[in-house]
Design a protein around this motif. Sequence first.
Motif, PDB file in Angstrom:
ATOM      1  N   PHE A  74      51.682  41.613  50.469  1.00  0.00           N
ATOM      2  CA  PHE A  74      52.275  42.426  49.395  1.00  0.00           C
ATOM      3  C   PHE A  74      52.301  41.833  48.176  1.00  0.00           C
ATOM      4  CE2 PHE A  74      54.612  44.322  53.199  1.00  0.00           C
ATOM      5  CZ  PHE A  74      53.720  45.284  53.368  1.00  0.00           C
ATOM      6  N   ALA A  75      52.007  40.508  48.012  1.00  0.00           N
ATOM      7  CA  ALA A  75      51.995  39.792  46.891  1.00  0.00           C
ATOM      8  C   ALA A  75      50.578  39.740  45.971  1.00  0.00           C
ATOM      9  CB  ALA A  75      52.475  38.386  46.977  1.00  0.00           C
ATOM     10  N   TYR A  76      50.591  39.695  44.789  1.00  0.00           N
ATOM     11  CA  TYR A  76      49.544  39.699  44.132  1.00  0.00           C
ATOM     12  C   TYR A  76      48.871  38.331  43.716  1.00  0.00           C
ATOM     13  CZ  TYR A  76      51.087  44.132  43.236  1.00  0.00           C
ATOM     14  OH  TYR A  76      51.466  45.361  43.223  1.00  0.00           O
ATOM     15  N   ALA A  77      47.558  38.062  43.550  1.00  0.00           N
ATOM     16  CA  ALA A  77      46.844  36.923  43.306  1.00  0.00           C
ATOM     17  C   ALA A  77      47.306  35.841  44.165  1.00  0.00           C
ATOM     18  CB  ALA A  77      46.967  36.300  41.773  1.00  0.00           C
ATOM     19  N   VAL A  78      47.313  36.030  45.444  1.00  0.00           N
ATOM     20  CA  VAL A  78      47.303  35.136  46.710  1.00  0.00           C
ATOM     21  C   VAL A  78      46.448  33.873  46.619  1.00  0.00           C
ATOM     22  CG1 VAL A  78      47.865  35.015  49.162  1.00  0.00           C
ATOM     23  CG2 VAL A  78      48.998  36.944  47.779  1.00  0.00           C
ATOM     24  N   GLN A  79      46.866  32.969  46.701  1.00  0.00           N
ATOM     25  CA  GLN A  79      46.027  31.767  46.778  1.00  0.00           C
ATOM     26  C   GLN A  79      46.112  30.773  48.177  1.00  0.00           C
ATOM     27  OE1 GLN A  79      46.729  29.647  43.340  1.00  0.00           O
ATOM     28  NE2 GLN A  79      46.084  31.169  41.683  1.00  0.00           N
ATOM     29  N   PRO A  80      45.498  29.891  48.322  1.00  0.00           N
ATOM     30  CA  PRO A  80      45.667  29.220  49.584  1.00  0.00           C
ATOM     31  C   PRO A  80      47.300  28.428  49.751  1.00  0.00           C
ATOM     32  CG  PRO A  80      43.274  29.052  48.926  1.00  0.00           C
ATOM     33  CD  PRO A  80      44.158  29.486  47.864  1.00  0.00           C
ATOM     34  N   ASN A  81      47.483  28.209  48.521  1.00  0.00           N
ATOM     35  CA  ASN A  81      48.622  27.325  48.122  1.00  0.00           C
ATOM     36  C   ASN A  81      49.793  28.443  48.035  1.00  0.00           C
ATOM     37  OD1 ASN A  81      47.779  27.953  45.654  1.00  0.00           O
ATOM     38  ND2 ASN A  81      48.732  26.298  44.727  1.00  0.00           N
ATOM     39  N   SER A  82      49.729  29.708  48.227  1.00  0.00           N
ATOM     40  CA  SER A  82      50.663  30.703  48.104  1.00  0.00           C
ATOM     41  C   SER A  82      51.916  30.532  49.268  1.00  0.00           C
ATOM     42  CB  SER A  82      50.351  31.942  48.043  1.00  0.00           C
ATOM     43  OG  SER A  82      49.618  32.241  47.021  1.00  0.00           O
ATOM     44  N   PRO A 102      53.965  33.344  39.684  1.00  0.00           N
ATOM     45  CA  PRO A 102      52.810  33.883  39.013  1.00  0.00           C
ATOM     46  C   PRO A 102      53.658  34.890  37.976  1.00  0.00           C
ATOM     47  CG  PRO A 102      53.738  34.836  41.282  1.00  0.00           C
ATOM     48  CD  PRO A 102      54.622  33.564  40.944  1.00  0.00           C
ATOM     49  N   ALA A 103      52.701  35.535  37.070  1.00  0.00           N
ATOM     50  CA  ALA A 103      53.347  36.245  36.078  1.00  0.00           C
ATOM     51  C   ALA A 103      54.081  37.391  36.633  1.00  0.00           C
ATOM     52  CB  ALA A 103      52.353  36.715  35.137  1.00  0.00           C
ATOM     53  N   ARG A 104      53.714  38.036  37.704  1.00  0.00           N
ATOM     54  CA  ARG A 104      54.324  39.018  38.217  1.00  0.00           C
ATOM     55  C   ARG A 104      54.767  39.068  39.779  1.00  0.00           C
ATOM     56  NH1 ARG A 104      51.454  44.783  36.907  1.00  0.00           N
ATOM     57  NH2 ARG A 104      52.597  45.108  38.999  1.00  0.00           N
ATOM     58  N   GLN A 105      55.970  39.658  40.168  1.00  0.00           N
ATOM     59  CA  GLN A 105      56.247  39.756  41.554  1.00  0.00           C
ATOM     60  C   GLN A 105      55.919  40.943  41.974  1.00  0.00           C
ATOM     61  OE1 GLN A 105      57.094  37.181  43.350  1.00  0.00           O
ATOM     62  NE2 GLN A 105      57.573  35.614  42.174  1.00  0.00           N
ATOM     63  N   GLY A 106      55.590  42.130  41.324  1.00  0.00           N
ATOM     64  CA  GLY A 106      55.591  43.355  41.987  1.00  0.00           C
ATOM     65  C   GLY A 106      55.470  44.477  40.811  1.00  0.00           C
TER      66      GLY A 106
ATOM     67  N   ILE B 218      40.811  42.240  44.786  1.00  0.00           N
ATOM     68  CA  ILE B 218      40.197  43.094  43.579  1.00  0.00           C
ATOM     69  C   ILE B 218      40.933  42.249  42.273  1.00  0.00           C
ATOM     70  CG2 ILE B 218      40.241  45.207  42.395  1.00  0.00           C
ATOM     71  CD1 ILE B 218      38.309  45.227  44.641  1.00  0.00           C
ATOM     72  N   VAL B 219      39.893  42.125  41.478  1.00  0.00           N
ATOM     73  CA  VAL B 219      40.551  41.263  40.224  1.00  0.00           C
ATOM     74  C   VAL B 219      40.155  42.059  38.847  1.00  0.00           C
ATOM     75  CG1 VAL B 219      40.374  39.118  41.212  1.00  0.00           C
ATOM     76  CG2 VAL B 219      38.272  40.008  40.067  1.00  0.00           C
ATOM     77  N   GLY B 220      39.367  43.315  38.908  1.00  0.00           N
ATOM     78  CA  GLY B 220      39.161  43.965  37.757  1.00  0.00           C
ATOM     79  C   GLY B 220      38.695  45.284  38.032  1.00  0.00           C
ATOM     80  N   LEU B 221      38.563  46.311  37.127  1.00  0.00           N
ATOM     81  CA  LEU B 221      37.838  47.616  37.309  1.00  0.00           C
ATOM     82  C   LEU B 221      36.913  47.912  36.350  1.00  0.00           C
ATOM     83  CD1 LEU B 221      41.283  49.492  37.994  1.00  0.00           C
ATOM     84  CD2 LEU B 221      39.839  48.546  39.719  1.00  0.00           C
ATOM     85  N   ALA B 222      35.961  48.753  36.671  1.00  0.00           N
ATOM     86  CA  ALA B 222      35.095  49.211  35.665  1.00  0.00           C
ATOM     87  C   ALA B 222      34.813  50.605  35.714  1.00  0.00           C
ATOM     88  CB  ALA B 222      33.684  48.791  36.164  1.00  0.00           C
ATOM     89  N   GLY B 223      34.952  51.240  34.735  1.00  0.00           N
ATOM     90  CA  GLY B 223      34.677  52.762  34.632  1.00  0.00           C
ATOM     91  C   GLY B 223      35.065  53.063  33.102  1.00  0.00           C
ATOM     92  N   ASP B 224      35.043  54.508  33.088  1.00  0.00           N
ATOM     93  CA  ASP B 224      35.260  54.965  31.675  1.00  0.00           C
ATOM     94  C   ASP B 224      36.263  56.273  31.864  1.00  0.00           C
ATOM     95  OD1 ASP B 224      34.620  55.313  29.196  1.00  0.00           O
ATOM     96  OD2 ASP B 224      32.659  56.553  29.491  1.00  0.00           O
TER      97      ASP B 224
END
Lengths: 106, 345
Positions: A74-82, A102-106, B218-224
């Motif tokens: 449920f977290a974002y930008a999860v890395q191996p060291n998360s 991270p910059a955001r938690q949710g 997913i790290v980004g989106l493309a579209g219009d």
Amino acid sequence: MVHITFIDSSGEKRPVEAEEGSTVMEAAIRNSIPEITAECGGACACATCHVYVDEAFVPLTGEASPQEEDMLDFAYAVQPNSRLACQIKVTPEVDGLIVTTPARQG
Amino acid sequence: MVDNIETDVVIVGAGPSALFTVFELGLLDIKCHLIDILPRAGGQCSELYPEKPIYDIPGHPMITGAGLVDNLLAQIEPFRPTFHFDQLVTELETLGTAEAPAFRVKTDADTTFTCKAVIVAAGGGSFLPKKPPIEGIEAYEDKSVFYAVRKMEAFRDKNIVIVGGGDSALDWTLNLQPIAKRLTLIHRRDDFRAAPHSVNAMRELVAAGKMDLRIGQIVGLAGDDGELSGAHFKAGKEDAVEIACERLIPFFGLTMKLGPIAEWGLNLNENLIPVDTAQFETNVPGIFAIGDINTYPGKLKLILCGFHEGSLAAQKVHRYVYPDKKLTFQYTTSSTNLQKKLGVQ
């Protein structure tokens, strides 16, 4: 006391002292560390205390439990060291621990 | 014209504080309806920690979140409260006067209620879908990025990307795969917490070449103009690649947000509702706030405090519902009147 340094997403460092036997999340909340929400209060149920453990400390803080891995989904930008800070125990071995938020938690 | 439900009290939320308040209101012959955005009663106890032991419920050395909710539901059974689940209270309109308050409550499912008092027991706010921090995602929301599937037809013959590893992600993968042009499930690890039979069904579809499973984020989106054409997918340290898609459905669980409560004319203090500590009434006569959502000097966010707050609020609610009746305090241990209401006499 065990020393922990929290580095926020903009790079600002905040050193704190944590009590042995508590958790990294508790140390963050007691010291009003920004970017740690801890919505569920430490029940490993929300993934809002997501941190990146400094590579040097990864072997010392151990691995995430299966339940913690489920929550990390449920977290974002999860890395191996998360990790979830509520699941990292403060022990003398982790003295000097560095975690980045991270910059955001949710 | 929508149907209107007339009742004494509407309780916003169905967590433990709300449930016990049904009991206290019931003893005073006050009927209530409860509205919750979740599909079941129990609030955080059911949603966040059903299996977790709780150690600070008076009289229960240890009880799980789910166990506490089950007990509360059994306790309020004699009062037959009506629950309205999967609904968000969107509007709260004050109709009456300070002496004789009346309210109209409206939900996002177009149910309306008129009542004499409202008890806000909304905990940390409404549970709403978490939004992934993908730059510019807002522009696509409700057009080509969805956090829930309401109408399956909107996904027919589309290239769909679903993100997540839980039951919602897997259930919708299996439901939408037959009607999708192509469906890709993305999860950060090759391990799923969803029910094993859905995971197996998904793996069979992948093995048969009927859908794709990719491990990464997913790290980004493309579209219009809100119409998605692709999602940037990144696996580990590899460079991102674009997966062509017209629909993206991220399932990242739920988070609590105050939501529409902020627009009801209530005083707020850092997203909490200040109340008095005698009746737990807000600045608007007839609107009460109990449990984690309220604040007052010395406030503790404990379930047991929510029980106390609901009990005291019920006393004042009685004055609004039965302005001409004198309220005599009675104990369930000795009052035959109360025992009759509980069905034990």
